[in-house]
Design a protein around this motif. Structure first.
Motif, mmCIF file in Angstrom:
data_model
loop_
_atom_site.group_PDB
_atom_site.id
_atom_site.type_symbol
_atom_site.label_atom_id
_atom_site.label_comp_id
_atom_site.label_asym_id
_atom_site.label_seq_id
_atom_site.Cartn_x
_atom_site.Cartn_y
_atom_site.Cartn_z
ATOM 1 N N LEU A 307 0.847 -1.194 0.000
ATOM 2 C CA LEU A 307 0.000 0.000 0.000
ATOM 3 C C LEU A 307 0.880 1.240 0.000
ATOM 4 O O LEU A 307 0.745 2.125 -0.859
ATOM 5 N N ARG A 308 1.781 1.312 0.943
ATOM 6 C CA ARG A 308 2.669 2.483 0.982
ATOM 7 C C ARG A 308 3.741 2.414 -0.104
ATOM 8 O O ARG A 308 4.293 3.443 -0.503
ATOM 9 N N ASN A 309 4.043 1.221 -0.593
ATOM 10 C CA ASN A 309 4.947 1.097 -1.738
ATOM 11 C C ASN A 309 4.371 1.854 -2.927
ATOM 12 O O ASN A 309 5.079 2.636 -3.593
ATOM 13 N N PHE A 310 3.093 1.645 -3.195
ATOM 14 C CA PHE A 310 2.435 2.366 -4.291
ATOM 15 C C PHE A 310 2.384 3.857 -3.983
ATOM 16 O O PHE A 310 2.695 4.701 -4.831
ATOM 17 N N ASN A 311 2.005 4.197 -2.759
ATOM 18 C CA ASN A 311 1.828 5.590 -2.381
ATOM 19 C C ASN A 311 3.140 6.376 -2.455
ATOM 20 O O ASN A 311 3.202 7.481 -3.018
ATOM 21 N N THR A 312 4.208 5.817 -1.891
ATOM 22 C CA THR A 312 5.481 6.540 -1.882
ATOM 23 C C THR A 312 6.127 6.571 -3.259
ATOM 24 O O THR A 312 6.882 7.501 -3.568
ATOM 25 N N SER A 313 5.827 5.577 -4.091
ATOM 26 C CA SER A 313 6.316 5.622 -5.474
ATOM 27 C C SER A 313 5.702 6.803 -6.211
ATOM 28 O O SER A 313 6.398 7.543 -6.918
#
Length: 426
Positions: A307-313
């Motif tokens: 979830l945060r992988n997508f968000n921070t990308s």
């Protein structure tokens, strides 16, 4: 809704972003829906931090070797790696330790798949785009990325969600990883839109004609030839000097790597597109052979961290646009939309690239329509959530874009819930 007001409506950032009130789901990332060979009970998606940590109380300590894309912890691209480390270590209550190696210190990108399988690396950000023979379906998706368009905010969000949804819906792509002993956690991160960075202003078909342009994929070769340009293959590390000396006139790059590499110092004139784009430079977050032996709670935690992988990308890509706006002004450059005649030629070449991948079997026959439909859907989600491009353009992006992970979390949460959650290990 005005896009700046979104900050007040976002969920709490950080590890709490993984504890929203949703229930569990079926399927398994990278294991064909079986849940893999790990043992133990997992935890329900949406569980509190305390409930998640309780699932790790009886798990023996585990160390995960992690190789992100960032060159260092200070790199702007380290947003993604820092969020992953924080989520995994804090939510596991210290049961899982992430041992991080920056700068491709364990394995270069072309050796990374082997390193994941033989256990030198357990989780990594890969660039299968560099190995089209080993990852032909991934290469097909790179071709599909040419049809996504380029706007400062909405297209960037929609392109990543649309291509991500296509990727999770493609058993051919997922099996391409699995058949090589890899477990996709995020099978296709489309990354930032690719633009032309040139020493002089380049917009029309006549201006593109004959230009020596550094490219990084086969799809870009076909696109450049469609514009009458001369594609040149150069190592990334050689590009700055080649632009400085005039050996090449332009390079194709997303704004994020352009700002960190200094390309805009020597090629400050940016040519961007509207309906289509140059083929993106996507990557993937992948787990290796050790994933099969992890307890279920560990698998779930690694997956939920996406979830945060997508968000921070997305945060890093969009802040790349913001930094590019500043650097273009600093180095007396310009942003120019590609002229209609050039964009028409690029669109025709892009459609040809996609059709060639369809004929190879790397993409479904419906690929062009699929991209269009999904771009429309995810652009609609952006509009519904209040994200809009109507506050400014690329050249003043730093003055109107709302920075920070909170701003993008509603969109990221929507993508995770609707696209990724059905694939969560169970």
């Amino acid at each position: 809704m005005h896009s700046r007001t979104l900050v007040a409506r976002t969920v709490i950032a950080g590890t709490a972003a993984l504890a929203v009130s949703l229930t569990g789901c079926a399927g398994a990332a990278g294991s064909g829906g079986t849940g893999g060979g790990g043992s133990g009970d997992g935890y329900e998606y949406g569980a509190s931090t305390e409930e998640i940590r309780a699932a790790f109380e009886d798990i023996d300590p585990i160390t995960i070797s992690y190789q992100p894309s960032a060159q260092s912890a200070e790199d702007i691209t380290s947003y993604r790696s820092k969020a992953f480390i924080e989520d995994v270590e804090e939510l596991s209550g210290g049961a899982v330790t992430v041992e991080t190696t920056y700068g491709q210190g364990i394995a270069g990108y072309t050796d990374l798949a082997d390193a994941l399988v033989d256990g030198r690396v357990d989780v990594a950000y890969m660039l299968p785009v560099y190995q089209p023979d080993q990852f032909p379906v991934f290469a097909g998706f790179v071709a599909a990325s040419t049809l996504t368009g380029t706007s400062p905010l909405v297209d960037e969000l929609a392109a990543n969600a649309a291509l991500g949804e296509m990727a999770w819906g493609s058993e051919d792509l997922l099996n391409e990883y699995r058949d090589q002993g890899l477990h996709p956690l995020n099978p296709f991160n489309a990354a930032g839109a690719i633009m032309g960075l040139c020493s002089d202003e380049v917009s029309t078909l006549d201006e593109w004609s004959g230009k020596q342009v550094r490219i990084s994929s086969g799809a870009q070769i076909t696109q450049l030839e469609g514009l009458g340009g001369s594609p040149t293959s150069l190592e990334y590390t050689e590009t700055y000097e080649a632009l400085q000396r005039g050996t090449v006139d332009c390079t194709l790059s997303a704004t994020l790597p352009a700002t960190t590499s200094g390309f805009l110092e020597v090629a400050p004139n940016v040519s961007y597109t509207d309906e289509v784009t140059f083929a993106r430079g996507p990557g993937a977050t992948v787990a290796g052979s050790a994933f099969e032996s992890y307890p279920l709670a560990v698998k779930q935690l690694l997956f939920d961290a996406m979830l945060r992988n997508f968000n921070t990308s997305r945060r890093a890509d969009l802040e790349g646009n913001s930094q590019a706006a500043q650097q273009v002004r600093e180095f007396d450059g310009s942003f120019q939309a590609m002229a209609e005649d050039a964009e028409d030629s690029l669109k025709e070449a892009s459609q040809g690239v996609v059709q060639a991948e369809v004929e190879k079997g790397s993409l479904p026959e419906s690929a062009e329509q699929d991209v269009a439909d999904l771009m429309e859907r995810w652009s609609g989600v952006a509009e519904e959530l209040g994200y809009a491009d109507d506050e400014g353009e690329f050249e003043d992006y730093d003055e109107w874009y709302t920075s920070g992970q909170d701003y993008l979390m509603p969109y990221s949460q929507r993508y995770f819930d609707e696209v990724m959650l059905p694939h969560r290990p169970s």
